[in-house]
Design a protein around this motif. Structure first.
Motif, mmCIF file in Angstrom:
data_model
loop_
_atom_site.group_PDB
_atom_site.id
_atom_site.type_symbol
_atom_site.label_atom_id
_atom_site.label_comp_id
_atom_site.label_asym_id
_atom_site.label_seq_id
_atom_site.Cartn_x
_atom_site.Cartn_y
_atom_site.Cartn_z
ATOM 1 N N HIS A 112 1.114 -1.112 0.331
ATOM 2 C CA HIS A 112 -0.280 -0.006 -0.036
ATOM 3 C C HIS A 112 0.672 1.294 0.375
ATOM 4 O O HIS A 112 1.243 2.240 -0.582
ATOM 5 C CB HIS A 112 -0.987 -0.170 1.265
ATOM 6 C CG HIS A 112 -2.221 -0.762 1.272
ATOM 7 N ND1 HIS A 112 -3.252 -0.568 1.436
ATOM 8 C CD2 HIS A 112 -2.292 -1.615 -0.076
ATOM 9 C CE1 HIS A 112 -4.204 -1.052 1.178
ATOM 10 N NE2 HIS A 112 -3.545 -2.291 0.220
ATOM 11 N N GLU A 113 1.953 0.952 0.285
ATOM 12 C CA GLU A 113 2.851 2.609 0.219
ATOM 13 C C GLU A 113 3.079 2.542 -0.630
ATOM 14 O O GLU A 113 3.183 4.017 -1.445
ATOM 15 C CB GLU A 113 3.997 2.361 1.937
ATOM 16 C CG GLU A 113 5.417 3.513 1.994
ATOM 17 C CD GLU A 113 5.422 3.360 2.681
ATOM 18 O OE1 GLU A 113 6.402 4.430 2.799
ATOM 19 O OE2 GLU A 113 5.268 2.011 3.934
ATOM 20 N N MET A 114 4.033 1.844 -1.311
ATOM 21 C CA MET A 114 4.534 1.382 -3.060
ATOM 22 C C MET A 114 2.978 1.933 -3.474
ATOM 23 O O MET A 114 3.274 3.333 -4.299
ATOM 24 C CB MET A 114 4.947 0.410 -3.461
ATOM 25 C CG MET A 114 5.551 -0.785 -3.050
ATOM 26 S SD MET A 114 6.052 -2.044 -3.812
ATOM 27 C CE MET A 114 6.955 -2.714 -1.830
ATOM 28 N N LEU A 115 1.734 1.627 -3.153
ATOM 29 C CA LEU A 115 0.559 1.782 -4.327
ATOM 30 C C LEU A 115 0.700 4.119 -4.184
ATOM 31 O O LEU A 115 -0.013 4.109 -4.558
ATOM 32 C CB LEU A 115 -0.676 1.912 -3.493
ATOM 33 C CG LEU A 115 -0.298 0.394 -4.639
ATOM 34 C CD1 LEU A 115 -2.278 -0.294 -3.867
ATOM 35 C CD2 LEU A 115 -0.547 0.189 -5.645
ATOM 36 N N TRP A 116 0.611 4.610 -2.779
ATOM 37 C CA TRP A 116 1.450 5.800 -2.175
ATOM 38 C C TRP A 116 2.035 6.599 -3.320
ATOM 39 O O TRP A 116 1.044 7.403 -4.217
ATOM 40 C CB TRP A 116 0.971 5.819 -0.462
ATOM 41 C CG TRP A 116 0.630 7.731 -0.312
ATOM 42 C CD1 TRP A 116 2.533 7.944 -0.009
ATOM 43 C CD2 TRP A 116 0.443 7.793 -0.405
ATOM 44 N NE1 TRP A 116 1.630 9.577 0.419
ATOM 45 C CE2 TRP A 116 0.683 9.368 0.054
ATOM 46 C CE3 TRP A 116 -1.166 7.572 -0.103
ATOM 47 C CZ2 TRP A 116 -0.529 10.815 0.922
ATOM 48 C CZ3 TRP A 116 -2.256 9.007 0.927
ATOM 49 C CH2 TRP A 116 -1.514 10.114 1.376
ATOM 50 N N VAL A 163 11.442 -2.284 -8.775
ATOM 51 C CA VAL A 163 10.836 -2.123 -9.109
ATOM 52 C C VAL A 163 10.367 -0.975 -9.921
ATOM 53 O O VAL A 163 9.977 0.352 -10.263
ATOM 54 C CB VAL A 163 10.131 -2.879 -10.889
ATOM 55 C CG1 VAL A 163 9.256 -2.512 -11.912
ATOM 56 C CG2 VAL A 163 10.986 -4.467 -10.518
ATOM 57 N N VAL A 164 9.743 -0.009 -8.196
ATOM 58 C CA VAL A 164 8.822 0.763 -7.598
ATOM 59 C C VAL A 164 9.848 1.643 -7.572
ATOM 60 O O VAL A 164 9.870 3.261 -8.447
ATOM 61 C CB VAL A 164 8.042 0.455 -7.207
ATOM 62 C CG1 VAL A 164 7.813 1.680 -6.128
ATOM 63 C CG2 VAL A 164 6.397 -0.814 -7.451
ATOM 64 N N ARG A 165 10.811 1.263 -7.200
ATOM 65 C CA ARG A 165 12.102 2.262 -6.396
ATOM 66 C C ARG A 165 11.859 3.297 -7.762
ATOM 67 O O ARG A 165 12.689 4.626 -8.085
ATOM 68 C CB ARG A 165 12.789 1.895 -6.066
ATOM 69 C CG ARG A 165 14.020 2.905 -5.740
ATOM 70 C CD ARG A 165 15.106 2.024 -4.543
ATOM 71 N NE ARG A 165 16.281 2.704 -4.004
ATOM 72 C CZ ARG A 165 17.006 3.285 -5.383
ATOM 73 N NH1 ARG A 165 17.527 2.733 -6.097
ATOM 74 N NH2 ARG A 165 18.123 4.220 -4.065
ATOM 75 N N ALA A 166 12.779 2.169 -8.896
ATOM 76 C CA ALA A 166 13.596 2.842 -10.315
ATOM 77 C C ALA A 166 12.547 3.661 -11.394
ATOM 78 O O ALA A 166 13.125 4.758 -11.419
ATOM 79 C CB ALA A 166 13.906 1.602 -11.025
ATOM 80 N N VAL A 167 11.327 3.168 -10.944
ATOM 81 C CA VAL A 167 10.141 4.148 -11.488
ATOM 82 C C VAL A 167 10.043 5.506 -10.635
ATOM 83 O O VAL A 167 10.235 6.343 -11.108
ATOM 84 C CB VAL A 167 8.961 3.389 -11.456
ATOM 85 C CG1 VAL A 167 7.712 4.798 -12.277
ATOM 86 C CG2 VAL A 167 8.955 2.333 -12.483
ATOM 87 N N LEU A 168 10.162 5.618 -9.897
ATOM 88 C CA LEU A 168 10.100 6.407 -8.831
ATOM 89 C C LEU A 168 11.234 7.364 -8.590
ATOM 90 O O LEU A 168 11.222 8.615 -8.810
ATOM 91 C CB LEU A 168 9.542 6.098 -7.193
ATOM 92 C CG LEU A 168 8.360 5.297 -6.801
ATOM 93 C CD1 LEU A 168 8.113 5.179 -5.499
ATOM 94 C CD2 LEU A 168 7.250 6.769 -7.348
#
Length: 281
Positions: A112-116, A163-168
């Motif tokens: 959920h934190e990733m979604l935020w 993966v999420v970190r790279a996009v952010l």
């Protein structure tokens, strides 16, 4: 709204304690410190937990030495685990499922934190391709949560986080560049991951700075313009934010704001509220 595509809205990433089996008061442990008045082992109920899963000292948490409880936020993971993944059956009713429920809570909180962050990234980027990538990742995470316990426990959360970190990071760099990264490039102290605890940063031009993961404990940011400053994972405990403008800062969360010090003149991003203790002096 971009988050609709994932079937989860940003508004869903808020704790609904009335529909949770007090998972934050049971799954996590804490040690006696300035934030907690006593020790509590992980996986055990807090001694202040009532029979109806409510906190019996909720109104007096800070005076009683439980400041850490007022800072915590599960990003809405508690109600999802309690009502969706475990069909409204509590760990008291099913002691055999207790550890599975607590483990699922820890995982869903991360998701959920990733979604935020991904929802914000979609709105902040100027690049349609980057927005699409963030939206698809959000959809993947939402589908993972809907997939149930087996899928949740079999997923490599660390790999997904990377993966999420790279996009952010990519979107952060883009947004910060659009604000001309006004931070003084000669000042190497203003950078991601640095320890600035106790520093007075009021004289710095911070717009566009990367303070991701920085230690900003008790820093003085009163009156500062934090437009396009990346604060993902920054430690803002006791940071002085009186009169600061965080309305266009990047990746700010409610727990960060809860841990900081501010006032009625502090401008916060949409979806993040001033905690009650800011107005009580």
């Amino acid at each position: 709204m971009s988050s609709t595509h994932s079937s989860v809205r940003r508004e869903d990433l808020r704790a609904d304690c009335n529909n949770c089996f007090a998972l934050c008061c049971t799954a996590f442990g804490f040690s006696r410190s300035v934030d907690f008045a006593e020790d509590k082992p992980a996986g055990s109920p807090c001694r202040h937990l009532g029979s109806n899963f409510s906190c019996t000292v909720h109104e007096g948490l800070r005076p009683r030495g439980f400041r850490g409880c007022t800072v915590f936020d599960c990003f809405g993971a508690g109600q999802v685990v309690s009502q969706q993944l475990f069909s409204g059956v509590s760990w008291r009713e099913r002691p055999d499922a207790q550890q599975y429920m607590f483990s699922a809570f820890k995982i869903v909180k991360q998701l959920h934190e990733m979604l935020w962050y991904l929802f914000e990234a979609q709105e902040r980027t100027y690049d349609p391709d980057a927005a699409h990538e963030a939206r698809e990742l959000a959809s993947t995470i939402a589908a993972l949560i809907r997939g149930g316990q087996a899928e949740l426990f079999s997923t490599d959360i660390g790999a997904l986080h990377s993966v999420v970190r790279a996009v952010l990071m990519e979107i952060s760099a883009e947004v910060r560049a659009s604000y001309f990264a006004e931070v003084d490039q000669l000042d190497s102290s203003i950078a991601a991951g640095v320890d600035l605890a106790g520093s007075d940063l009021r004289a710095h031009r911070l717009c566009g700075a990367d303070l991701r993961g920085a230690c900003l404990i008790a820093v003085d940011l009163r009156g500062s313009d934090l437009t396009a400053v990346d604060l993902l994972g920054a430690d803002l405990r006791d940071a002085r934010l009186d009169g600061a403008d965080l309305s266009a800062a990047l990746f700010v969360t409610q727990p960060q704001v809860n841990a900081a010090r501010g006032n009625g003149d502090t401008c916060l991003p949409a979806g993040v509220a001033a905690p009650p203790h800011w107005l009580v002096r």
